[in-house]
Design a protein around this motif. Sequence first.
Motif, short mmCIF file in Angstrom:
data_model
loop_
_atom_site.label_atom_id
_atom_site.label_comp_id
_atom_site.label_asym_id
_atom_site.label_seq_id
_atom_site.Cartn_x
_atom_site.Cartn_y
_atom_site.Cartn_z
N ARG A 41 25.32 -25.87 58.34
CA ARG A 41 24.12 -26.26 57.61
C ARG A 41 24.55 -26.96 56.32
NH1 ARG A 41 19.14 -25.96 58.71
NH2 ARG A 41 17.47 -25.85 57.18
N GLN A 42 24.15 -28.23 56.19
CA GLN A 42 24.50 -29.01 55.01
C GLN A 42 23.28 -29.21 54.13
OE1 GLN A 42 27.57 -31.89 57.42
NE2 GLN A 42 26.99 -32.53 55.36
N THR A 43 23.54 -29.35 52.85
CA THR A 43 22.46 -29.52 51.88
C THR A 43 21.82 -30.89 52.03
OG1 THR A 43 23.60 -28.08 50.31
CG2 THR A 43 21.89 -29.53 49.42
N VAL A 44 20.51 -30.93 51.95
CA VAL A 44 19.76 -32.17 51.80
C VAL A 44 19.21 -32.18 50.37
CG1 VAL A 44 17.76 -33.51 52.54
CG2 VAL A 44 19.15 -32.31 54.24
N VAL A 45 19.63 -33.17 49.60
CA VAL A 45 19.21 -33.24 48.19
C VAL A 45 17.82 -33.86 48.16
CG1 VAL A 45 19.78 -34.06 45.89
CG2 VAL A 45 21.61 -33.43 47.47
N ALA A 46 16.82 -32.99 48.18
CA ALA A 46 15.45 -33.43 48.36
C ALA A 46 14.68 -33.61 47.07
CB ALA A 46 14.70 -32.43 49.26
N GLU A 91 30.35 -36.28 42.76
CA GLU A 91 30.06 -37.35 43.72
C GLU A 91 29.18 -36.84 44.85
OE1 GLU A 91 33.36 -39.52 45.21
OE2 GLU A 91 34.28 -39.85 43.23
N PHE A 92 28.19 -37.67 45.22
CA PHE A 92 27.29 -37.37 46.32
C PHE A 92 27.49 -38.45 47.40
CE2 PHE A 92 25.52 -35.38 42.64
CZ PHE A 92 24.86 -34.23 43.07
N HIS A 93 27.81 -38.01 48.60
CA HIS A 93 28.03 -38.93 49.71
C HIS A 93 27.08 -38.58 50.85
CE1 HIS A 93 32.13 -40.54 48.40
NE2 HIS A 93 31.83 -39.63 47.47
N LYS A 138 31.10 -40.50 59.36
CA LYS A 138 31.52 -40.98 58.04
C LYS A 138 30.36 -40.91 57.04
CE LYS A 138 35.81 -42.64 58.89
NZ LYS A 138 36.15 -44.05 58.73
N THR A 139 30.71 -40.83 55.77
CA THR A 139 29.72 -40.87 54.70
C THR A 139 30.14 -41.93 53.68
OG1 THR A 139 30.87 -39.16 53.42
CG2 THR A 139 29.15 -38.43 54.96
N SER A 167 27.41 -34.64 51.48
CA SER A 167 28.75 -34.10 51.26
C SER A 167 29.04 -34.22 49.77
CB SER A 167 29.79 -34.89 52.06
OG SER A 167 29.57 -34.76 53.45
N PHE A 168 29.50 -33.13 49.18
CA PHE A 168 29.74 -33.08 47.74
C PHE A 168 31.24 -33.14 47.46
CE2 PHE A 168 25.91 -29.98 47.64
CZ PHE A 168 25.01 -31.05 47.70
N LEU A 169 31.64 -33.97 46.50
CA LEU A 169 32.99 -33.87 45.96
C LEU A 169 32.88 -33.06 44.68
CD1 LEU A 169 35.96 -34.54 46.18
CD2 LEU A 169 35.54 -36.64 44.89
#
Length: 299
Positions: free
Chosen positions: A96-101, A116-118, A232-233, A57-59
């Motif tokens: 579909r959510q991003t996976v920061v791979a 922010e990365f959660h 939650k994240t 989840s991106f802020l």
Amino acid sequence: MPDPTATVTEVAGRRLRLTHLDRVLYPETGFTKAAVLRYYTLVAPAMLPHLAGRPASFLRLPDGVTGQRFWAKRVPPGAPAWVTGLDVTHRQETMRQTVVADLPTLLWAANLGCLEFHVPQWRERPELHDRLIVDLDPGEGAGVVECCAVALVARELLAADGLPCWPKTTGSKGLHLTVPLLPAPAERVAEYARQLARRLRQQLPELVVDQMAKQLRPGRVFVDWSQNNSAKTTVAAYSLRARPEPTASAPLDWSEVAGCRRPEQLVFDADAVAERVQAAGDQQAALADPEQAAALPDS
């Protein structure tokens, strides 16, 4: 409006178009988007294992910390084909959510204004958690010094149950303790976290609360066990925070927790965190080591 100063570059074989590099995202310090991208490039080797396999989840704050902010979960239209994702079912829909791979995905997201990365406490399957989070959130009149006192007792309780944990700052006022787990049912993890919060309140009744009610929290530390809910994240290790200054969530050594006497001792900005990574690597590398994963005790 197109950015005439946009830069096209190649990162790990992926083509990236970076825009508005001179935009100041933290006005109090003059920290620009270029500085954000540089920071994430420097900490990526340490940060990426904490994001791997987890839907992010991106802020996003495209105009900086004094501008509009919003949460972004789904992979946005126009995302590069190489950005990987994971289908996640929320209450009303599956998205579909991003996976920061990898580093290109990390920089692509940062270029969108993601500061922010959660991530959640699970990979692939939300019903199975592979991490437990002890979230120590100080109320008004308390701070990270009080969180450290609670963290040391929590470490003892966890160790007695065969659970090692690693501390980090939240990048704000609190602390997170992370326990690597053999995958366990989400309900069991959440219940263990709830019972741990209760035990901490019983041992430190003048310092700890385990209920969210704000009237209970002044001068105390709230142990937010609900962070172990699958929905939650938690802010990822090394993530910047959208605060007036570019502070980041910094992994700690336990000696730093035990020695904390002043809040400023555990405030780290982007430059300080990058220097820590360059000097010592990832102080939470063990969290990605399968050998460190422990089983929850039988209830």
